[in-house]
Motif scaffolding. Structure first.
Motif, PDB file in Angstrom:
ATOM      1  N   LEU B  72       0.836  -1.208   0.000  1.00 52.55           N
ATOM      2  CA  LEU B  72       0.000   0.000   0.000  1.00 52.55           C
ATOM      3  C   LEU B  72       0.868   1.254   0.000  1.00 52.55           C
ATOM      4  O   LEU B  72       0.618   2.204  -0.755  1.00 52.55           O
ATOM      5  CB  LEU B  72      -0.922  -0.013   1.230  1.00 52.55           C
ATOM      6  CG  LEU B  72      -2.001   1.058   1.263  1.00 52.55           C
ATOM      7  CD1 LEU B  72      -2.978   0.859   0.123  1.00 52.55           C
ATOM      8  CD2 LEU B  72      -2.748   1.026   2.594  1.00 52.55           C
ATOM      9  N   ALA B  73       1.921   1.231   0.839  1.00 47.95           N
ATOM     10  CA  ALA B  73       2.819   2.394   0.916  1.00 47.95           C
ATOM     11  C   ALA B  73       3.522   2.631  -0.415  1.00 47.95           C
ATOM     12  O   ALA B  73       3.788   3.770  -0.798  1.00 47.95           O
ATOM     13  CB  ALA B  73       3.854   2.175   2.029  1.00 47.95           C
ATOM     14  N   VAL B  74       3.833   1.535  -1.125  1.00 48.25           N
ATOM     15  CA  VAL B  74       4.502   1.679  -2.427  1.00 48.25           C
ATOM     16  C   VAL B  74       3.520   2.164  -3.482  1.00 48.25           C
ATOM     17  O   VAL B  74       3.809   3.083  -4.258  1.00 48.25           O
ATOM     18  CB  VAL B  74       5.115   0.313  -2.859  1.00 48.25           C
ATOM     19  CG1 VAL B  74       5.561   0.348  -4.320  1.00 48.25           C
ATOM     20  CG2 VAL B  74       6.291  -0.037  -1.962  1.00 48.25           C
ATOM     21  N   SER B  75       2.337   1.563  -3.507  1.00 45.80           N
ATOM     22  CA  SER B  75       1.426   1.836  -4.626  1.00 45.80           C
ATOM     23  C   SER B  75       0.674   3.157  -4.501  1.00 45.80           C
ATOM     24  O   SER B  75       0.409   3.806  -5.515  1.00 45.80           O
ATOM     25  CB  SER B  75       0.432   0.694  -4.808  1.00 45.80           C
ATOM     26  OG  SER B  75      -0.511   0.698  -3.781  1.00 45.80           O
ATOM     27  N   LEU B  76       0.330   3.574  -3.278  1.00 47.48           N
ATOM     28  CA  LEU B  76      -0.498   4.789  -3.122  1.00 47.48           C
ATOM     29  C   LEU B  76       0.089   6.026  -3.800  1.00 47.48           C
ATOM     30  O   LEU B  76      -0.585   6.649  -4.632  1.00 47.48           O
ATOM     31  CB  LEU B  76      -0.763   5.069  -1.646  1.00 47.48           C
ATOM     32  CG  LEU B  76      -2.096   4.573  -1.087  1.00 47.48           C
ATOM     33  CD1 LEU B  76      -2.295   5.062   0.334  1.00 47.48           C
ATOM     34  CD2 LEU B  76      -3.259   5.006  -1.943  1.00 47.48           C
ATOM     35  N   GLY B 135       8.857  -8.386  -1.561  1.00 44.89           N
ATOM     36  CA  GLY B 135       7.469  -8.837  -1.723  1.00 44.89           C
ATOM     37  C   GLY B 135       6.500  -7.671  -1.719  1.00 44.89           C
ATOM     38  O   GLY B 135       5.577  -7.593  -2.546  1.00 44.89           O
ATOM     39  N   GLY B 136       6.717  -6.732  -0.788  1.00 52.73           N
ATOM     40  CA  GLY B 136       5.828  -5.562  -0.688  1.00 52.73           C
ATOM     41  C   GLY B 136       5.893  -4.716  -1.947  1.00 52.73           C
ATOM     42  O   GLY B 136       4.869  -4.265  -2.473  1.00 52.73           O
ATOM     43  N   ILE B 137       7.131  -4.511  -2.460  1.00 55.17           N
ATOM     44  CA  ILE B 137       7.289  -3.703  -3.677  1.00 55.17           C
ATOM     45  C   ILE B 137       6.579  -4.386  -4.852  1.00 55.17           C
ATOM     46  O   ILE B 137       5.854  -3.743  -5.621  1.00 55.17           O
ATOM     47  CB  ILE B 137       8.790  -3.480  -3.998  1.00 55.17           C
ATOM     48  CG1 ILE B 137       9.424  -2.571  -2.937  1.00 55.17           C
ATOM     49  CG2 ILE B 137       8.968  -2.881  -5.391  1.00 55.17           C
ATOM     50  CD1 ILE B 137      10.928  -2.450  -3.034  1.00 55.17           C
ATOM     51  N   LEU B 138       6.776  -5.705  -4.980  1.00 47.20           N
ATOM     52  CA  LEU B 138       6.155  -6.424  -6.097  1.00 47.20           C
ATOM     53  C   LEU B 138       4.630  -6.384  -6.011  1.00 47.20           C
ATOM     54  O   LEU B 138       3.945  -6.155  -7.012  1.00 47.20           O
ATOM     55  CB  LEU B 138       6.645  -7.878  -6.122  1.00 47.20           C
ATOM     56  CG  LEU B 138       8.084  -8.071  -6.580  1.00 47.20           C
ATOM     57  CD1 LEU B 138       8.485  -9.525  -6.454  1.00 47.20           C
ATOM     58  CD2 LEU B 138       8.252  -7.611  -8.029  1.00 47.20           C
ATOM     59  N   LEU B 139       4.110  -6.615  -4.814  1.00 48.97           N
ATOM     60  CA  LEU B 139       2.647  -6.552  -4.667  1.00 48.97           C
ATOM     61  C   LEU B 139       2.149  -5.133  -4.925  1.00 48.97           C
ATOM     62  O   LEU B 139       1.076  -4.929  -5.501  1.00 48.97           O
ATOM     63  CB  LEU B 139       2.231  -7.021  -3.271  1.00 48.97           C
ATOM     64  CG  LEU B 139       2.439  -8.513  -2.976  1.00 48.97           C
ATOM     65  CD1 LEU B 139       2.048  -8.839  -1.533  1.00 48.97           C
ATOM     66  CD2 LEU B 139       1.636  -9.379  -3.938  1.00 48.97           C
ATOM     67  N   GLY B 140       2.951  -4.150  -4.512  1.00 49.57           N
ATOM     68  CA  GLY B 140       2.601  -2.744  -4.756  1.00 49.57           C
ATOM     69  C   GLY B 140       2.525  -2.452  -6.243  1.00 49.57           C
ATOM     70  O   GLY B 140       1.600  -1.787  -6.721  1.00 49.57           O
ATOM     71  N   ILE B 141       3.512  -2.971  -7.000  1.00 47.04           N
ATOM     72  CA  ILE B 141       3.503  -2.763  -8.457  1.00 47.04           C
ATOM     73  C   ILE B 141       2.289  -3.461  -9.069  1.00 47.04           C
ATOM     74  O   ILE B 141       1.632  -2.928  -9.966  1.00 47.04           O
ATOM     75  CB  ILE B 141       4.814  -3.296  -9.094  1.00 47.04           C
ATOM     76  CG1 ILE B 141       6.003  -2.493  -8.581  1.00 47.04           C
ATOM     77  CG2 ILE B 141       4.750  -3.227 -10.613  1.00 47.04           C
ATOM     78  CD1 ILE B 141       7.357  -3.075  -8.969  1.00 47.04           C
ATOM     79  N   MET B 142       1.984  -4.665  -8.544  1.00 49.04           N
ATOM     80  CA  MET B 142       0.809  -5.389  -9.059  1.00 49.04           C
ATOM     81  C   MET B 142      -0.488  -4.635  -8.808  1.00 49.04           C
ATOM     82  O   MET B 142      -1.425  -4.685  -9.599  1.00 49.04           O
ATOM     83  CB  MET B 142       0.712  -6.754  -8.371  1.00 49.04           C
ATOM     84  CG  MET B 142       1.557  -7.814  -9.019  1.00 49.04           C
ATOM     85  SD  MET B 142       1.147  -9.404  -8.333  1.00 49.04           S
ATOM     86  CE  MET B 142      -0.484  -9.633  -8.959  1.00 49.04           C
ATOM     87  N   GLY B 192     -10.022   1.596  -4.948  1.00 50.89           N
ATOM     88  CA  GLY B 192      -8.952   0.933  -5.699  1.00 50.89           C
ATOM     89  C   GLY B 192      -7.941   0.285  -4.775  1.00 50.89           C
ATOM     90  O   GLY B 192      -7.503  -0.848  -5.001  1.00 50.89           O
ATOM     91  N   SER B 193      -7.566   0.997  -3.691  1.00 52.55           N
ATOM     92  CA  SER B 193      -6.576   0.464  -2.753  1.00 52.55           C
ATOM     93  C   SER B 193      -7.081  -0.808  -2.086  1.00 52.55           C
ATOM     94  O   SER B 193      -6.360  -1.807  -1.988  1.00 52.55           O
ATOM     95  CB  SER B 193      -6.244   1.499  -1.675  1.00 52.55           C
ATOM     96  OG  SER B 193      -5.720   2.642  -2.268  1.00 52.55           O
ATOM     97  N   LEU B 194      -8.331  -0.776  -1.616  1.00 54.56           N
ATOM     98  CA  LEU B 194      -8.854  -1.936  -0.896  1.00 54.56           C
ATOM     99  C   LEU B 194      -9.041  -3.133  -1.837  1.00 54.56           C
ATOM    100  O   LEU B 194      -8.742  -4.272  -1.464  1.00 54.56           O
ATOM    101  CB  LEU B 194     -10.163  -1.576  -0.193  1.00 54.56           C
ATOM    102  CG  LEU B 194      -9.983  -0.588   0.974  1.00 54.56           C
ATOM    103  CD1 LEU B 194     -11.315  -0.130   1.503  1.00 54.56           C
ATOM    104  CD2 LEU B 194      -9.161  -1.200   2.092  1.00 54.56           C
ATOM    105  N   LEU B 195      -9.489  -2.860  -3.061  1.00 51.99           N
ATOM    106  CA  LEU B 195      -9.630  -3.961  -4.022  1.00 51.99           C
ATOM    107  C   LEU B 195      -8.257  -4.505  -4.418  1.00 51.99           C
ATOM    108  O   LEU B 195      -8.071  -5.721  -4.556  1.00 51.99           O
ATOM    109  CB  LEU B 195     -10.406  -3.500  -5.267  1.00 51.99           C
ATOM    110  CG  LEU B 195     -11.883  -3.179  -5.036  1.00 51.99           C
ATOM    111  CD1 LEU B 195     -12.530  -2.705  -6.333  1.00 51.99           C
ATOM    112  CD2 LEU B 195     -12.633  -4.392  -4.496  1.00 51.99           C
ATOM    113  N   GLY B 196      -7.298  -3.600  -4.592  1.00 56.47           N
ATOM    114  CA  GLY B 196      -5.937  -4.016  -4.914  1.00 56.47           C
ATOM    115  C   GLY B 196      -5.338  -4.847  -3.793  1.00 56.47           C
ATOM    116  O   GLY B 196      -4.698  -5.883  -4.023  1.00 56.47           O
TER     117      GLY B 196
END
Lengths: 268, 283
Positions: B72-76, B135-142, B192-196
């Motif tokens: 979340l911190a990466v993607s937001l 893992g967090g970065i990859l999930l964030g990119i996803m 979007g964040s919660l669905l992601g």
């Protein structure tokens, strides 16, 4: 309804000067050869048929037209003798000086007071006292204070459309604009709300120049001092005639103006 | 004829909706039926023992939450920037289209490819090793396409009168973004964040080689070579490799917890989504 008390004063200083203004959207010309001198602290009306570019012209006067990337503007508009298109002009400051009221009220989903202060808070620091004073003054100016003074924290979207339009006017007045552009501000309102807005226009004119786009010839007669009539020639909006309100409406010297205004007299 | 066609289409739509609900209901019922027996407070608060046949899933749950928080911190910030770039700052329609295509393509990339990309770039080239951060970065990119598209759609649906009005009040573009666009479109960001996150919570492939281990980890003590236990990988390993009926029952219980986590995230997005629909309906 508001009585016509003024007609065609021309002794005022010119605050806005439009020189050879033309607007195009890609290859299609929308406006061409517009030259206007808008006197200070008067109500200046713009009338014309749909598609003649009245709203586009209005949006050129505070460069709101810049928001539409597809539009290209040439010619010049001078505010107090300075070109508003000069590179050193801060467009945000210009828009605070030349406010605008739209056809449909745009109310932000916050309280009545926050709506009034929406622009003012972003332009200058306001402590609680100053903010309350400014909100009251602007709401009084817009003749809305008595109706909302007990519910300033209530959601603004619950106001009637007429009240919302006056709230938008209060929001614009809170910035102390030198010029206020009004784009058919009463077209979505009932008779009472229209009357209220017209009274406000007449009352505000001595302290703030008002440029009013209207479809309503009777309204133009009631509130404007000078009028510009736009017409369509080959699909392009052009200035047909400009002059004191009564002279333009009663004289009907120009065939296009006469056609636009219809058969009956508007200044009876 | 027209009425008959209407009824036929309505009947087909209703049948499809019921079928979809039955599938979802079947999945939930099957997982709840098999997993509820092993579920207890101790299961949630104890760490795994006996290769999953005893103890609980405390560190698996915490590891999953750590990965989700990092994602979340990466993607937001990146998703917000992309959505604003698309909806506000990009002037060229062609550039906007290209950005939209890039987001759509990213959304369609199989998750295992994200895992391989992470293995190559973060684990090997950047030397992170197996780490929660990778893992967090990859999930964030996803998550990026889901979050940025949801926000961009909301920005696109924002009536132009708000931006025009704000500009007409002398507000600068950056002020309009902060005071008008983002507050009014925050619902899209939340949805979007919660669905992601709900999607990322169940992913195994991206973290398989990059962030998680089956056993031997608790809370991360650093960034490099600091893997975490996770629920999806725990379920994956127990379901695939364990022959112990007790461990398999606990895998179902872990699946039930994961399902509840995803359900909570989806339900949390519901009010914002309903508000969006309500505003779209009433203008």
């Amino acid at each position: 309804m508001v009585d016509a008390t003024t007609c065609g004063t021309t002794d005022a200083r010119t605050i806005l000067h439009v020189r050879g203004l033309a607007v195009s959207a890609g290859p299609r010309a929308l406006l061409r050869d517009i030259d206007l001198a808008i006197p200070e602290r008067r109500v200046f009306g713009i009338i014309g048929p749909s598609g003649a570019g009245k709203s586009t012209l209005l949006r050129c006067l505070n460069r709101l037209v810049d928001l539409d990337e597809s539009l290209h503007v040439s010619g010049d508009v001078e505010l107090d003798g300075r070109s508003i298109f000069a590179p050193d002009v801060d467009v945000d400051t210009l828009r605070a000086r030349v406010g605008i009221l739209f056809q449909q009220p745009a109310i932000f989903p916050v309280s009545i007071e926050k709506n009034v202060l929406f622009g003012a808070r972003h332009l200058r620091r306001l402590d609680r006292r100053a903010a309350a004073d400014l909100a009251e003054r602007a709401l009084r100016d817009a003749a809305l204070w008595d109706e909302v003074k007990d519910r300033l924290d209530a959601p603004a979207v619950k106001l009637s459309v007429g009240q919302q339009q006056r709230l938008c006017l209060a929001r614009a007045l809170a910035l102390d604009p030198e010029v206020l552009l009004m784009d058919e501000p009463t077209s979505a309102l009932d008779v009472q709300s229209t009357d209220a807005i017209e009274r406000l226009i007449v009352r505000l004119a001595p302290r703030c120049t008002i440029v009013l786009v209207t479809h309503d010839i009777d309204q133009a007669r009631r509130v404007t001092d000078r009028l510009a009539c736009l017409g369509l020639r080959d699909g392009v909006g052009r200035l047909v005639q400009c002059g004191p309100c009564c002279e333009l409406l009663d004289g009907r010297t120009n065939a296009e103006v006469a056609e636009r205004l219809g058969g009956g007299s508007c200044c009876d | 004829m027209r009425r008959t066609l209407d009824r036929f289409v309505t009947a087909i739509a209703t049948t499809c909706a019921i079928a979809a609900l039955l599938v979802i209901g079947g999945i939930v019922t099957a997982i709840a039926w098999r997993g509820a027996g092993a579920l207890s407070v101790e299961f949630l608060t104890d760490s795994m023992r006996g290769a999953g046949a005893a103890g609980g899933i405390l560190y698996n749950l915490l590891g999953t939450l750590i990965l989700l928080a990092t994602a979340l911190a990466v993607s937001l910030p990146i998703a917000t920037s992309l959505a604003l770039l698309h909806g506000v700052y990009l002037r060229s329609e062609r550039a906007r289209e290209r950005l939209w295509i890039a987001l759509t393509v990213t959304h369609g990339i199989p998750s295992i490819l994200f895992g391989l990309f992470g293995l190559l770039v973060f684990v090997r080239i950047l030397g992170f090793g197996k780490s929660w951060l990778t893992g967090g970065i990859l999930l964030g990119i996803m998550m990026l396409p889901t979050v940025s598209v949801a926000l961009a759609e909301r920005i696109r649906a924002l009536p132009a009168k708000y931006v025009e009005t704000a500009a007409g009040l002398g507000m600068s573009p950056s002020r309009i973004v902060r005071s008008v666009i983002l507050p009014q479109c925050a619902g899209g960001l939340v949805t979007g964040s919660l669905l992601g996150l709900a999607r990322a919570a169940g992913e195994t492939a991206p973290i398989l080689f990059t962030a998680t281990v089956f056993a031997g980890a608790t809370l991360p003590r650093g960034v490099v070579d600091s893997p975490v236990l996770t629920l999806p990988y725990h379920i994956f390993v127990l379901s695939q490799d364990s022959l112990d009926p007790e461990a398999r029952a606990r895998a179902w219980a872990a699946a039930l917890v994961l399902l509840a986590l995803v359900l909570c995230l989806s339900l949390a997005a519901l009010p914002a989504r309903l508000r969006t629909h309500e505003e779209a309906r009433h203008g």
